[in-house]
Scaffold this motif. Structure first.
Motif, PDB file in Angstrom:
ATOM      1  N   LEU A  35      10.028  12.440   4.125  1.00  0.00           N
ATOM      2  CA  LEU A  35      10.991  11.562   4.488  1.00  0.00           C
ATOM      3  C   LEU A  35      11.352  10.591   3.293  1.00  0.00           C
ATOM      4  CD1 LEU A  35      12.004  10.563   7.284  1.00  0.00           C
ATOM      5  CD2 LEU A  35      10.473   8.680   7.231  1.00  0.00           C
ATOM      6  N   VAL A  36      12.645  10.673   2.820  1.00  0.00           N
ATOM      7  CA  VAL A  36      12.996   9.726   1.613  1.00  0.00           C
ATOM      8  C   VAL A  36      14.174   8.682   2.142  1.00  0.00           C
ATOM      9  CG1 VAL A  36      12.270  11.578   0.233  1.00  0.00           C
ATOM     10  CG2 VAL A  36      14.780  11.687   0.951  1.00  0.00           C
ATOM     11  N   GLU A  37      14.484   8.012   1.207  1.00  0.00           N
ATOM     12  CA  GLU A  37      15.374   7.001   1.385  1.00  0.00           C
ATOM     13  C   GLU A  37      16.680   7.909   0.911  1.00  0.00           C
ATOM     14  OE1 GLU A  37      15.340   2.840  -0.320  1.00  0.00           O
ATOM     15  OE2 GLU A  37      13.247   3.451  -0.560  1.00  0.00           O
ATOM     16  N   ASP A  38      17.963   7.487   1.832  1.00  0.00           N
ATOM     17  CA  ASP A  38      18.997   8.390   1.742  1.00  0.00           C
ATOM     18  C   ASP A  38      19.665   8.390   0.265  1.00  0.00           C
ATOM     19  OD1 ASP A  38      19.274   8.577   4.364  1.00  0.00           O
ATOM     20  OD2 ASP A  38      20.618   6.890   4.611  1.00  0.00           O
ATOM     21  N   GLU A  39      19.514   7.626  -0.592  1.00  0.00           N
ATOM     22  CA  GLU A  39      19.807   7.897  -2.120  1.00  0.00           C
ATOM     23  C   GLU A  39      19.151   9.188  -2.662  1.00  0.00           C
ATOM     24  OE1 GLU A  39      18.096   5.190  -5.129  1.00  0.00           O
ATOM     25  OE2 GLU A  39      17.716   3.914  -3.186  1.00  0.00           O
ATOM     26  N   PHE A  40      17.914   9.464  -2.156  1.00  0.00           N
ATOM     27  CA  PHE A  40      17.140  10.658  -3.103  1.00  0.00           C
ATOM     28  C   PHE A  40      17.319  11.758  -2.234  1.00  0.00           C
ATOM     29  CE2 PHE A  40      14.603   7.090  -3.720  1.00  0.00           C
ATOM     30  CZ  PHE A  40      14.423   7.126  -5.204  1.00  0.00           C
ATOM     31  N   VAL A  41      18.195  12.025  -0.924  1.00  0.00           N
ATOM     32  CA  VAL A  41      18.180  13.249  -0.021  1.00  0.00           C
ATOM     33  C   VAL A  41      18.693  14.495  -0.774  1.00  0.00           C
ATOM     34  CG1 VAL A  41      20.253  12.446   1.199  1.00  0.00           C
ATOM     35  CG2 VAL A  41      18.404  14.037   2.210  1.00  0.00           C
ATOM     36  N   ASP A  42      19.668  14.231  -1.612  1.00  0.00           N
ATOM     37  CA  ASP A  42      20.294  15.475  -2.203  1.00  0.00           C
ATOM     38  C   ASP A  42      19.608  15.790  -3.165  1.00  0.00           C
ATOM     39  OD1 ASP A  42      22.536  15.176  -0.738  1.00  0.00           O
ATOM     40  OD2 ASP A  42      23.775  13.994  -1.855  1.00  0.00           O
ATOM     41  N   LYS A  43      18.974  14.914  -3.942  1.00  0.00           N
ATOM     42  CA  LYS A  43      18.062  15.586  -5.063  1.00  0.00           C
ATOM     43  C   LYS A  43      16.793  16.298  -4.562  1.00  0.00           C
ATOM     44  CE  LYS A  43      16.603  13.375  -9.591  1.00  0.00           C
ATOM     45  NZ  LYS A  43      16.288  12.247 -10.351  1.00  0.00           N
ATOM     46  N   ALA A  44      16.411  15.523  -3.475  1.00  0.00           N
ATOM     47  CA  ALA A  44      15.182  15.920  -3.061  1.00  0.00           C
ATOM     48  C   ALA A  44      15.297  17.450  -2.320  1.00  0.00           C
ATOM     49  CB  ALA A  44      14.561  15.171  -1.906  1.00  0.00           C
ATOM     50  N   PHE A  45      16.323  17.748  -1.810  1.00  0.00           N
ATOM     51  CA  PHE A  45      16.703  19.008  -1.215  1.00  0.00           C
ATOM     52  C   PHE A  45      16.697  20.091  -2.309  1.00  0.00           C
ATOM     53  CE2 PHE A  45      19.778  22.136   0.207  1.00  0.00           C
ATOM     54  CZ  PHE A  45      19.199  22.570   1.448  1.00  0.00           C
ATOM     55  N   THR A  46      17.528  19.668  -3.359  1.00  0.00           N
ATOM     56  CA  THR A  46      17.483  20.765  -4.417  1.00  0.00           C
ATOM     57  C   THR A  46      16.346  20.883  -4.894  1.00  0.00           C
ATOM     58  OG1 THR A  46      19.904  19.773  -4.996  1.00  0.00           O
ATOM     59  CG2 THR A  46      18.831  20.932  -6.672  1.00  0.00           C
ATOM     60  N   ALA A  47      15.615  19.823  -5.037  1.00  0.00           N
ATOM     61  CA  ALA A  47      14.116  20.120  -5.625  1.00  0.00           C
ATOM     62  C   ALA A  47      13.100  21.090  -4.726  1.00  0.00           C
ATOM     63  CB  ALA A  47      13.399  18.708  -5.831  1.00  0.00           C
ATOM     64  N   ILE A  48      13.290  20.885  -3.649  1.00  0.00           N
ATOM     65  CA  ILE A  48      12.484  21.900  -2.720  1.00  0.00           C
ATOM     66  C   ILE A  48      13.128  23.194  -2.591  1.00  0.00           C
ATOM     67  CG2 ILE A  48      11.954  22.088  -0.063  1.00  0.00           C
ATOM     68  CD1 ILE A  48      11.499  19.361   0.312  1.00  0.00           C
ATOM     69  N   LYS A  49      14.494  23.412  -2.532  1.00  0.00           N
ATOM     70  CA  LYS A  49      15.100  24.590  -2.914  1.00  0.00           C
ATOM     71  C   LYS A  49      14.488  25.611  -4.019  1.00  0.00           C
ATOM     72  CE  LYS A  49      18.876  26.064  -1.693  1.00  0.00           C
ATOM     73  NZ  LYS A  49      20.499  26.286  -1.861  1.00  0.00           N
ATOM     74  N   ARG A  50      14.316  24.543  -5.111  1.00  0.00           N
ATOM     75  CA  ARG A  50      14.080  25.095  -6.327  1.00  0.00           C
ATOM     76  C   ARG A  50      12.524  25.927  -6.329  1.00  0.00           C
ATOM     77  NH1 ARG A  50      16.265  20.563 -10.427  1.00  0.00           N
ATOM     78  NH2 ARG A  50      18.338  21.481 -10.636  1.00  0.00           N
ATOM     79  N   VAL A  51      11.708  25.080  -5.351  1.00  0.00           N
ATOM     80  CA  VAL A  51      10.459  25.664  -5.096  1.00  0.00           C
ATOM     81  C   VAL A  51      10.417  27.073  -4.385  1.00  0.00           C
ATOM     82  CG1 VAL A  51       8.138  25.214  -3.944  1.00  0.00           C
ATOM     83  CG2 VAL A  51       9.122  23.229  -5.147  1.00  0.00           C
ATOM     84  N   LYS A  52      11.363  27.200  -3.315  1.00  0.00           N
ATOM     85  CA  LYS A  52      11.376  28.106  -2.657  1.00  0.00           C
ATOM     86  C   LYS A  52      12.046  29.472  -3.602  1.00  0.00           C
ATOM     87  CE  LYS A  52      13.492  29.983   1.513  1.00  0.00           C
ATOM     88  NZ  LYS A  52      14.363  29.679   2.693  1.00  0.00           N
ATOM     89  N   SER A  53      12.835  29.105  -4.399  1.00  0.00           N
ATOM     90  CA  SER A  53      13.505  30.023  -5.238  1.00  0.00           C
ATOM     91  C   SER A  53      12.696  30.574  -6.446  1.00  0.00           C
ATOM     92  CB  SER A  53      14.903  29.647  -5.834  1.00  0.00           C
ATOM     93  OG  SER A  53      14.683  28.398  -6.765  1.00  0.00           O
TER      94      SER A  53
END
Length: 218
Positions: free
Chosen positions: A200-218
Motif C-alpha cells: 500500500l503506497v500513497e498515490d504519488e508513489f503508485v506509478d513508480k512502485a508499479f514500474t519497480a515491481i514490474k522490473r522485478v518480474k522482468s
C-alpha cells in the motif's frame, strides 16, 4: 575471541545491500576497508589496519546470491498478474471487546458490493481496515465508538499473484523490498496471504512502485 573476519561478517549480514554488491564484485575493496576501519576498531576495542580488513573482505564468502538461485529465478519468472487499486483508505483502530461485532456489520455491507477493495488485519493491540474510499463515512459511523489511531486516505494498492511454491523460497520478498527501497518508495502498509503480496503506497508513489515491481518480474 572476536576477529576482524567476524566483525566484517557481522557488518555485512546487517547490510544486505552491501553484501550483495560485494558478492557481485562492484565494490572497491580498498575504499570499503577504509570505511570500515573505525567501526571495526570500536568493535574490537583496538586499532585495526585497513589492510587487515581488506583481506577479510576478500576472504568473505557470501551466501549464494539470491538472484542466481535457480529456484528464485523460476519463482520470479512465474509471478502472476500485477493489479493496481486506487482510491483506498486505511483505518487503524485500537482493539477492543466490541471491534469484532462492529466489524461483522461492515462485512455485511461489503458482501453487497463485491467489487470493493477490502482487507482486515488484526494485530495484538490494533486492527487495520483498508477499504475503498467510497465507504469512508460508513466505516466511521460503524466504528464511531472505537478509538481511531490513524486514518489515511489517498492510498493505492499494488497486488502481485505469487506461484504456489513461493513459501518455500527464502528471500523472495527481499527482491521487492530492495527494488522499492532503491527507487525511494515509501511503503505505507504491507499485506500478504499465502499466494498474494500487496503493498500500500500513497498515490504519488503508485506509478513508480508499479514500474519497480514490474522490473522485478522482468
Amino acid at each position: 575471541m572476536k576477529t576482524v573476519s567476524n566483525c566484517v561478517e557481522d557488518i555485512l549480514i546487517t547490510q544486505p545491500y552491501l553484501e550483495e554488491a560485494l558478492s557481485r564484485n562492484i565494490i572497491n575493496f580498498s575504499a570499503l576497508a577504509i570505511e570500515l576501519t573505525e567501526p571495526i576498531s570500536k568493535m574490537l576495542k583496538k586499532e585495526v589496519k585497513p589492510g587487515a580488513i581488506m583481506m577479510a573482505l576478500r576472504r568473505y564468502n557470501p551466501p549464494t546470491a539470491l538472484t542466481n538461485s535457480v529456484k528464485m529465478k523460476r519463482v520470479i519468472q512465474n509471478l502472476g498478474d500485477i493489479t493496481v487499486r486506487s482510491n483506498l483508505t486505511d483505518f487503524t483502530v485500537k482493539n477492543s471487546e466490541t471491534i469484532i461485532d462492529n466489524h461483522s456489520k461492515i462485512l455485511d455491507r461489503i458482501n453487497q458490493e463485491s467489487k470493493l477493495f477490502y482487507t482486515f488485519t488484526r494485530g495484538i493491540h490494533e486492527s487495520n481496515i483498508i477499504i475503498s474510499s467510497s465507504l469512508n463515512d460508513f466505516i466511521k459511523d460503524q466504528l464511531k465508538n472505537e478509538k481511531f489511531l490513524a486514518i489515511q486516505e489517498g492510498l493505492s494498492a499494488i497486488s502481485v499473484n505469487l506461484p504456489q511454491n513461493n513459501s518455500k523460497i527464502a528471500g523472495l520478498y527481499y527482491h521487492f523490498f530492495k527494488r522499492l527501497a532503491w527507487e525511494g518508495i515509501v511503503l505505507y502498509e504491507v499485506i500478504s496471504t499465502t499466494n498474494e503480496f500487496t503493498i500500500l503506497v500513497e498515490d504519488e508513489f503508485v506509478d513508480k512502485a508499479f514500474t519497480a515491481i514490474k522490473r522485478v518480474k522482468s
